[in-house]
Design a protein around this motif. Structure first.
Motif, short mmCIF file in Angstrom:
data_model
loop_
_atom_site.label_atom_id
_atom_site.label_comp_id
_atom_site.label_asym_id
_atom_site.label_seq_id
_atom_site.Cartn_x
_atom_site.Cartn_y
_atom_site.Cartn_z
N ASN A 55 -4.38 1.13 9.72
CA ASN A 55 -3.04 0.79 9.21
C ASN A 55 -2.91 1.07 7.72
OD1 ASN A 55 -1.38 -0.19 11.48
ND2 ASN A 55 -3.21 -1.45 11.79
N TYR B 144 3.07 -11.98 8.85
CA TYR B 144 2.65 -12.76 7.68
C TYR B 144 3.79 -12.94 6.66
CZ TYR B 144 -2.27 -13.47 8.82
OH TYR B 144 -3.44 -13.90 9.38
N CYS C 128 11.80 -9.87 -7.67
CA CYS C 128 13.10 -9.20 -7.74
C CYS C 128 13.75 -9.13 -6.36
CB CYS C 128 12.81 -7.80 -8.28
SG CYS C 128 14.07 -6.64 -7.95
N THR D 126 14.03 -6.86 5.57
CA THR D 126 14.94 -6.08 4.71
C THR D 126 14.96 -4.60 5.10
OG1 THR D 126 14.50 -7.58 2.89
CG2 THR D 126 15.46 -5.47 2.30
N LEU E 55 10.39 -2.13 -6.83
CA LEU E 55 10.95 -3.49 -6.78
C LEU E 55 10.15 -4.33 -5.79
CD1 LEU E 55 14.74 -2.53 -6.46
CD2 LEU E 55 13.42 -2.94 -8.56
N GLU E 56 9.67 -5.48 -6.23
CA GLU E 56 8.85 -6.34 -5.37
C GLU E 56 9.39 -7.76 -5.48
OE1 GLU E 56 6.18 -6.17 -3.07
OE2 GLU E 56 6.67 -8.32 -3.02
N CYS F 250 -11.10 -5.55 2.19
CA CYS F 250 -10.24 -4.39 2.41
C CYS F 250 -10.92 -3.27 3.21
CB CYS F 250 -9.74 -3.84 1.07
SG CYS F 250 -8.43 -2.64 1.29
N ASN F 251 -10.65 -3.26 4.48
CA ASN F 251 -11.10 -2.14 5.33
C ASN F 251 -10.06 -1.03 5.10
OD1 ASN F 251 -11.19 -1.69 8.95
ND2 ASN F 251 -12.03 -0.45 7.31
N LYS G 6 -0.90 -7.96 0.85
CA LYS G 6 -1.62 -7.73 2.12
C LYS G 6 -2.92 -6.99 1.88
CE LYS G 6 1.73 -8.30 5.67
NZ LYS G 6 2.66 -7.63 6.57
N ALA H 89 0.82 -1.21 0.00
CA ALA H 89 0.00 0.00 0.00
C ALA H 89 0.86 1.27 0.00
CB ALA H 89 -0.91 -0.02 1.23
N VAL I 149 16.62 -7.81 -3.81
CA VAL I 149 17.66 -6.79 -3.62
C VAL I 149 18.86 -7.48 -2.99
CG1 VAL I 149 18.25 -4.66 -2.41
CG2 VAL I 149 15.94 -4.97 -3.33
N GLY J 254 -9.12 -7.05 5.54
CA GLY J 254 -10.57 -6.96 5.78
C GLY J 254 -11.30 -8.20 5.31
N ALA K 275 9.70 0.68 1.58
CA ALA K 275 8.28 0.48 1.90
C ALA K 275 8.03 -1.02 2.01
CB ALA K 275 7.41 1.12 0.83
N LEU L 159 3.06 -13.85 3.08
CA LEU L 159 2.58 -12.85 2.12
C LEU L 159 3.72 -11.94 1.64
CD1 LEU L 159 -0.80 -11.79 3.81
CD2 LEU L 159 -0.47 -13.32 1.87
C1 LIG Z 1 -4.45 -10.70 7.36
C2 LIG Z 1 -4.32 -9.20 7.41
C3 LIG Z 1 -5.45 -8.40 7.33
C4 LIG Z 1 -5.35 -7.01 7.41
N1 LIG Z 1 -6.46 -6.25 7.28
C5 LIG Z 1 -6.35 -4.90 7.33
C6 LIG Z 1 -7.49 -4.07 7.11
O1 LIG Z 1 -8.59 -4.55 6.79
N2 LIG Z 1 -7.33 -2.72 7.23
C7 LIG Z 1 -6.12 -2.15 7.53
O2 LIG Z 1 -6.04 -0.93 7.64
N3 LIG Z 1 -5.02 -2.92 7.68
C8 LIG Z 1 -5.10 -4.26 7.58
N4 LIG Z 1 -3.98 -5.02 7.72
C9 LIG Z 1 -2.68 -4.36 7.91
C10 LIG Z 1 -2.24 -3.74 6.56
O3 LIG Z 1 -2.43 -4.69 5.54
C11 LIG Z 1 -0.79 -3.28 6.61
O4 LIG Z 1 -0.56 -2.47 7.72
C12 LIG Z 1 -0.44 -2.52 5.34
O5 LIG Z 1 -0.66 -3.33 4.21
C13 LIG Z 1 1.02 -2.08 5.39
O6 LIG Z 1 1.35 -1.55 4.14
P1 LIG Z 1 2.89 -1.40 3.72
O7 LIG Z 1 2.86 -0.97 2.30
O8 LIG Z 1 3.61 -0.60 4.70
O9 LIG Z 1 3.47 -2.87 3.84
P2 LIG Z 1 3.05 -4.19 3.04
O10 LIG Z 1 1.66 -4.12 2.57
O11 LIG Z 1 3.46 -5.32 3.91
O12 LIG Z 1 3.98 -4.15 1.73
C14 LIG Z 1 5.35 -4.40 1.79
C15 LIG Z 1 5.77 -4.98 0.47
O13 LIG Z 1 7.18 -5.09 0.46
C16 LIG Z 1 7.52 -6.33 -0.11
N5 LIG Z 1 8.88 -6.68 0.34
C17 LIG Z 1 9.28 -7.04 1.58
N6 LIG Z 1 10.60 -7.29 1.58
C18 LIG Z 1 11.05 -7.08 0.32
C19 LIG Z 1 12.31 -7.18 -0.32
N7 LIG Z 1 13.41 -7.57 0.37
N8 LIG Z 1 12.42 -6.90 -1.64
C20 LIG Z 1 11.33 -6.53 -2.35
N9 LIG Z 1 10.09 -6.43 -1.81
C21 LIG Z 1 9.96 -6.69 -0.48
C22 LIG Z 1 6.44 -7.28 0.37
O14 LIG Z 1 6.36 -8.44 -0.40
C23 LIG Z 1 5.22 -6.37 0.24
O15 LIG Z 1 4.66 -6.45 -1.04
C24 LIG Z 1 -4.06 -6.41 7.61
C25 LIG Z 1 -2.93 -7.21 7.67
C26 LIG Z 1 -3.03 -8.59 7.57
C27 LIG Z 1 -1.79 -9.44 7.63
#
Ligand SMILES: Cc1cc2nc3c(=O)[nH]c(=O)nc-3n(C[C@H](O)[C@H](O)[C@H](O)COP(=O)(O)OP(=O)(O)OC[C@H]3O[C@@H](n4cnc5c(N)ncnc54)[C@H](O)[C@@H]3O)c2cc1C
Length: 395
Positions: free
Chosen positions: A380, A169, A135, A177, A38-39, A56-57, A47, A19, A137, A52, A163, A172
């Motif tokens: 979140n 999880y 990919c 890193t 990069l993912e 997706c909440n 996630k 996100a 890193v 939700g 990010a 997922l």
């Molecule tokens: C089961 C579940 C249900 C949830 N439901 C909700 C909800 O309904 N509402 C809400 O507000 N929050 C919810 N959350 C929490 C919310 O999903 C997260 O807080 C939010 O997605 C965080 O976003 P982010 O982009 O910071 O991290 P993430 O969404 O975790 O994204 C990080 C990305 O980085 C990638 N990554 C990690 N390491 C590397 C690497 N070394 N190289 C390349 N890529 C990498 C990962 O694969 C991932 O795609 C939920 C979480 C879970 C686990």
């Protein structure tokens, strides 16, 4: 070695297509820079997809900064004010995504979380953002520019955004890193723990309550100075449900959790008003609590008999127990089952206006990787949208 690989040049590289990373990429792309995400997984937004319960909440219209837990409770304020729940709602309305409000201001997709992922993909496409999946890193160094070595090539970038999310999880895509990169650049990371996570009973309580697995009831759960009212759910290992998940973010090993089993009910008045009655205690409590629970609870706490056989002091004690059931969990279900990670990149290291590291110009962080943990209810994802948006204005 970096110099043996083909070299790509970009203005901005973002690690993590969740996100926060995608929101940052969209904003950076709109400003005209070349942006590469990069993912390491084979899909973006894993996630978001499961969030939700698949619907997706995505935000909460009652959002306040005190819905967040952080060593610095003020850090989140600026970003949340600059990209608000209303701003995100505007974005999804522009894409025609139907949504609805559930309890306590929580907004969910009417369709599935996939609607949000498709919107982010489309926005990335129209902002000229490139995404590289699968990919890894391999290493990062910095001179004037960042040099990012991945499996297939080297990349040079003026700005680097981390990010990568929290530790929960791992299936997922969660990795450590982001925290390792922070440490590599001399940035502090606060103590981390699984949060919004089921609690696990100690051996004694497990034996007592194992047969209640699957049963839920309304309760008020207190952990430290925080109180949450909502469902609690007995699992085969301990307790879960929204009120327990909320409390878990404030729980530290060794602490007690207090549970009011009949919040809002004057159970003392209720029991005393039935003092002359022949109704059995467990049957009376079953009018307020699930029958199986009230019978088990009476077996453990106050062997059931007709109310007229208790004296007033006993009834007052029983009422007290109903409102003050305390447990000392043995632990949590850990990162495998935690919705989020509490703790992360120390907010002292970052500008709250830009998300840039104070000591490392050009290095930005966004989302859950930062020490800002939201309560349950869409907070979140909103933090991920807001912090990603802000970083995207400055990369
Ligand atoms: C089961 C579940 C249900 C949830 N439901 C909700 C909800 O309904 N509402 C809400 O507000 N929050 C919810 N959350 C929490 C919310 O999903 C997260 O807080 C939010 O997605 C965080 O976003 P982010 O982009 O910071 O991290 P993430 O969404 O975790 O994204 C990080 C990305 O980085 C990638 N990554 C990690 N390491 C590397 C690497 N070394 N190289 C390349 N890529 C990498 C990962 O694969 C991932 O795609 C939920 C979480 C879970 C686990």
């Amino acid at each position: 070695m970096l110099q043996d690989k083909p070299l790509i040049k970009k203005d901005v590289v973002i690690i993590g297509a969740g996100a926060a990373g995608l929101m940052c990429a969209i904003e950076a792309g709109k400003r005209g820079g070349s942006v590469l995400v990069l993912e390491h997984m084979n899909k973006i937004g894993n996630k978001i997809r499961v969030s939700g319960g698949g619907r997706c909440n995505f935000t909460n219209i009652n959002l306040r900064p005190d819905h967040y837990l952080s060593a610095n409770p003020h850090f989140c304020k600026s970003a949340l004010a600059r990209f608000t729940p209303g701003d995100f709602i505007g974005m999804i309305e522009k894409h025609g995504i139907a949504y609805h409000e559930k309890e306590e201001g929580r907004l969910f997709c009417r369709g599935t979380s996939g609607d949000i992922i498709r919107m982010l993909s489309q926005e990335c496409l129209s902002s000229g953002v490139q995404t590289l999946l699968n990919c890894s890193v391999v290493g990062i160094t910095k001179s004037d520019l960042f040099h990012i070595s991945i499996n297939s090539c080297g990349i040079e970038a003026g700005s680097l955004v981390i990010a990568t999310g929290g530790l929960s999880y791992p299936d997922l895509g969660a990795t450590d890193t982001g925290f390792r990169i922070a440490k590599q650049f001399g940035l502090k990371v606060t103590k981390m723990k699984p949060a919004l996570v089921p609690l696990v009973f100690g051996q004694g309580d497990l034996k007592k309550f194992a047969e209640l697995s699957g049963l839920s009831l309304d309760a008020r759960v207190t952990c430290g100075r925080k109180q949450f009212t909502g469902k609690i759910l007995f699992t085969h290992r301990g307790l879960s449900g929204p009120a327990i998940l909320q409390a878990s973010s404030y729980w530290d090993a060794g602490n007690e959790v207090a549970i009011d089993l009949m919040p809002g009910v004057d159970s003392c008045g209720l029991l005393i008003s039935h003092r002359q009655s022949r109704i059995e205690l467990a049957n009376l409590l079953s009018q307020y609590l699930p029958r199986k629970f009230s019978h088990r609870w009476c077996e453990l706490q106050a062997p059931s008999q007709p109310l007229c056989r208790y004296n007033e002091k006993q009834l007052r004690d029983i009422a007290y127990q109903i409102h003050h059931w305390t447990i000392r969990p043995a632990g949590t279900e850990g990162y495998k089952r935690a919705e989020i990670t509490a703790g992360g990149i120390d907010t002292d290291e970052l500008s709250s206006k830009t998300m840039e590291a104070k000591k490392v110009p050009g290095l930005f962080f966004a989302g859950e990787v930062i020490d800002v943990a939201g309560q349950l209810g869409g907070y979140n994802l909103q933090w991920a949208w807001s912090s990603g948006f802000v970083a995207g204005q400055y990369v």
